[in-house]
Design a protein around this motif. Structure first.
Motif, PDB file in Angstrom:
ATOM      1  N   SER A  55       0.823  -1.214   0.000  1.00 24.19           N
ATOM      2  CA  SER A  55       0.000   0.000   0.000  1.00 24.19           C
ATOM      3  C   SER A  55       0.855   1.262   0.000  1.00 24.19           C
ATOM      4  O   SER A  55       0.443   2.311  -0.496  1.00 24.19           O
ATOM      5  CB  SER A  55      -0.907   0.002   1.237  1.00 24.19           C
TER       6      SER A  55
ATOM      7  N   VAL B 176      -5.679  -8.892   4.969  1.00 22.25           N
ATOM      8  CA  VAL B 176      -7.102  -8.693   4.669  1.00 22.25           C
ATOM      9  C   VAL B 176      -7.560  -7.259   4.902  1.00 22.25           C
ATOM     10  O   VAL B 176      -8.742  -6.954   4.769  1.00 22.25           O
ATOM     11  CB  VAL B 176      -7.984  -9.665   5.491  1.00 22.25           C
TER      12      VAL B 176
ATOM     13  N   LYS C  53      -7.986  -3.608   3.807  1.00 27.76           N
ATOM     14  CA  LYS C  53      -7.998  -2.838   2.560  1.00 27.76           C
ATOM     15  C   LYS C  53      -7.157  -1.567   2.654  1.00 27.76           C
ATOM     16  O   LYS C  53      -6.645  -1.086   1.646  1.00 27.76           O
ATOM     17  CB  LYS C  53      -9.432  -2.490   2.174  1.00 27.76           C
TER      18      LYS C  53
ATOM     19  N   ALA D  48      -3.959  -2.411   1.304  1.00 31.23           N
ATOM     20  CA  ALA D  48      -4.069  -3.119   0.011  1.00 31.23           C
ATOM     21  C   ALA D  48      -4.031  -4.617   0.213  1.00 31.23           C
ATOM     22  O   ALA D  48      -3.417  -5.362  -0.564  1.00 31.23           O
ATOM     23  CB  ALA D  48      -2.977  -2.665  -0.956  1.00 31.23           C
ATOM     24  N   GLY D  49      -4.689  -5.068   1.300  1.00 26.33           N
ATOM     25  CA  GLY D  49      -4.701  -6.482   1.616  1.00 26.33           C
ATOM     26  C   GLY D  49      -5.502  -7.295   0.617  1.00 26.33           C
ATOM     27  O   GLY D  49      -6.292  -6.775  -0.167  1.00 26.33           O
ATOM     28  N   GLY D  50      -5.285  -8.600   0.660  1.00 28.50           N
ATOM     29  CA  GLY D  50      -5.975  -9.514  -0.228  1.00 28.50           C
ATOM     30  C   GLY D  50      -5.036 -10.572  -0.764  1.00 28.50           C
ATOM     31  O   GLY D  50      -3.811 -10.408  -0.760  1.00 28.50           O
TER      32      GLY D  50
ATOM     33  N   GLN E 169     -14.728 -12.171  -2.384  1.00 19.67           N
ATOM     34  CA  GLN E 169     -14.355 -11.175  -1.389  1.00 19.67           C
ATOM     35  C   GLN E 169     -14.500 -11.721   0.026  1.00 19.67           C
ATOM     36  O   GLN E 169     -15.439 -12.451   0.336  1.00 19.67           O
ATOM     37  CB  GLN E 169     -15.217  -9.918  -1.536  1.00 19.67           C
TER      38      GLN E 169
ATOM     39  N   ALA F  70     -11.581  -7.163   1.049  1.00 18.10           N
ATOM     40  CA  ALA F  70     -10.392  -7.601   0.319  1.00 18.10           C
ATOM     41  C   ALA F  70     -10.699  -8.940  -0.349  1.00 18.10           C
ATOM     42  O   ALA F  70     -11.679  -9.602  -0.021  1.00 18.10           O
ATOM     43  CB  ALA F  70      -9.205  -7.731   1.270  1.00 18.10           C
ATOM     44  N   ASP F  71      -9.854  -9.346  -1.291  1.00 11.86           N
ATOM     45  CA  ASP F  71     -10.090 -10.619  -1.970  1.00 11.86           C
ATOM     46  C   ASP F  71      -9.534 -11.776  -1.157  1.00 11.86           C
ATOM     47  O   ASP F  71      -8.408 -11.729  -0.675  1.00 11.86           O
ATOM     48  CB  ASP F  71      -9.488 -10.602  -3.372  1.00 11.86           C
TER      49      ASP F  71
ATOM     50  N   ILE G 103     -12.929  -5.291  -6.569  1.00 11.29           N
ATOM     51  CA  ILE G 103     -12.100  -4.927  -5.413  1.00 11.29           C
ATOM     52  C   ILE G 103     -11.625  -3.489  -5.572  1.00 11.29           C
ATOM     53  O   ILE G 103     -11.021  -3.136  -6.604  1.00 11.29           O
ATOM     54  CB  ILE G 103     -10.883  -5.861  -5.276  1.00 11.29           C
TER      55      ILE G 103
ATOM     56  N   TYR H  37      -9.743  -0.012  -3.431  1.00  8.49           N
ATOM     57  CA  TYR H  37      -8.921   0.389  -2.291  1.00  8.49           C
ATOM     58  C   TYR H  37      -9.072   1.892  -2.051  1.00  8.49           C
ATOM     59  O   TYR H  37      -9.462   2.634  -2.961  1.00  8.49           O
ATOM     60  CB  TYR H  37      -7.451   0.047  -2.550  1.00  8.49           C
TER      61      TYR H  37
END
Length: 396
Positions: free
Chosen positions: A93, A192, A194, A197-199, A236, A241-242, A374, A376
């Protein structure tokens, strides 16, 4: 005639988390332990965004040099005249703002993957490196493993014929023991969250996509190189987050397809499986290459030939250890060696992990995330550099 004295890359380390610890331990490993004698590495400065004490604790933790400067801000680190290159080890992020801070200050940069959150940000970093005539590379360390180099050479040699498909996975079953579908860390965790920039895609999926790109994109002739068309399916997590992603990359010009999958809910192989399940299959007209799990640091591969009744060759690729450093050796030192050689030779980018490929890979993830709905926060997707951004000052 080559110099008998190895070139020394002087590193400044931005952030003090787990990935920085692993990378720095590799920097401190003796290059001779991996049969390298033309370059070496020195950690000359470390910065935490919060306090110089945290940087000092980090140096002590890795048994680093007492001569290294410690800083409590990134601005101080990038201003250090003794630093040749900044290793950006912050959450992805923060990568755009942090890497831009270093480039803007005239420093060469090795930035952890994923390089940025958006393709637009990646393009801006490349443009700044060009403008400043600086070295910039995404730290996709898997690219520099001897195993990866050998596999790319096998593909180029035609060992398995024309490659038409690569399937790659990096997934971990992170379900809690009590609750199916809920991962075993809090919603604030970087995986996880956001805001960070989790996922699964940006954190884990970048590795299977790396295999798709280095076997189907990187090996294309440069004059006709074609980025893929992307089709993605994403689910999601409760944070937005994905939690799982499947990304199909189609290269119409070569008739090849790559399938990259990742998940936080199931694993590449069953938990406790000691047989090193296959993480990557590279399939050609004359056979295939099977790469062991995990995709980021495989230690062996198999070449299965259609000739001779399905001949199988197993190749082990262990990571060399440095007995003088507690038998340490993770495999990140090879990407550091590449950086040192590029600095020594005056090259702005690596031929193994060039700028166009980082941008194309980021574009593929950008497309996939958009297709999966998704999004952010604006703070971490902005492609406008701000030296006073909370992402640079640690004020957030």
């Amino acid at each position: 005639m080559a110099s008998a004295t190895p070139f020394t890359a002087k590193w400044g380390i931005m952030a003090t988390g787990g990935i920085a610890e692993t990378f720095c331990k590799d920097l401190l490993a003796d290059p001779a332990a991996r049969s390298v004698n033309d370059v070496r590495h020195e950690i000359v400065a470390v910065s935490s965004s919060r306090s110089a004490d945290r940087a000092a604790d980090f140096i002590s933790k890795i048994d680093g040099p007492s001569s290294a400067k410690t800083y409590g801000s990134y601005a101080e680190l990038v201003a250090d005249a003794n630093v040749d290159i900044i290793y950006v080890a912050t959450p992805h992020s923060h990568h755009f703002q942090n890497a831009m801070l270093a480039l803007d200050a005239g420093k060469n940069v090795l930035c952890e993957k994923a390089l940025t959150v958006t393709a637009s940000q990646a393009k801006k970093l490349v443009a700044k490196a060009k403008e400043k005539k600086l070295f910039l590379m995404e730290a996709v360390w898997t690219r520099f493993l001897p195993l990866s180099i050998e596999i790319r050479e096998l593909i180029r040699s035609g060992e398995i014929g024309t490659v038409y498909r690569t399937m790659a996975d990096l997934s971990f079953n992170l379900n809690t023991p009590e609750t199916d579908g809920v991962v075993s860390f809090p919603d604030t965790h970087r995986m996880v969250n956001k805001d960070l920039a989790g996922g699964s895609l940006l954190d884990l999926g970048v590795y299977p996509l790396t295999w798709v790109f280095q076997t189907l994109y990187h090996v294309q002739p440069s004059e006709t190189k074609e980025a893929p068309r992307v089709l993605a399916a994403i689910s999601q997590y409760r944070t937005g987050a994905d939690e799982a992603a499947s990304v199909v990359c189609h290269f119409p010009g070569t008739r090849a397809m790559g399938v990259a999958t990742t998940s936080l809910l199931v694993g590449t192989g069953p938990d406790g499986d000691e047989t090193a399940p296959t993480a990557v299959r590279i399939q050609g007209s004359k056979g295939e290459i099977q790469v062991s799990h995990p995709a980021y640091r495989p230690l062996s591969y198999r070449v299965v030939s259609n000739k001779g009744g399905g001949r199988v060759e197993v190749v082990d690729c262990p990571i060399p250890r440095d007995p003088a450093r507690g038998n340490w050796g993770h495999g990140m030192f090879w990407e550091a060696d590449e950086c040192a050689r590029c600095l020594r030779d005056g090259r702005q980018q690596s031929t193994t992990m060039p700028w166009d490929e980082s941008v194309a890979l980021m574009q593929a993830m950008d497309d996939a995330l958009r297709q999966g709905g998704i999004t952010y926060p604006a703070l971490i997707t902005s492609d406008v550099f701000d030296a006073e951004s909370p992402l640079n000052t640690g004020s957030r």
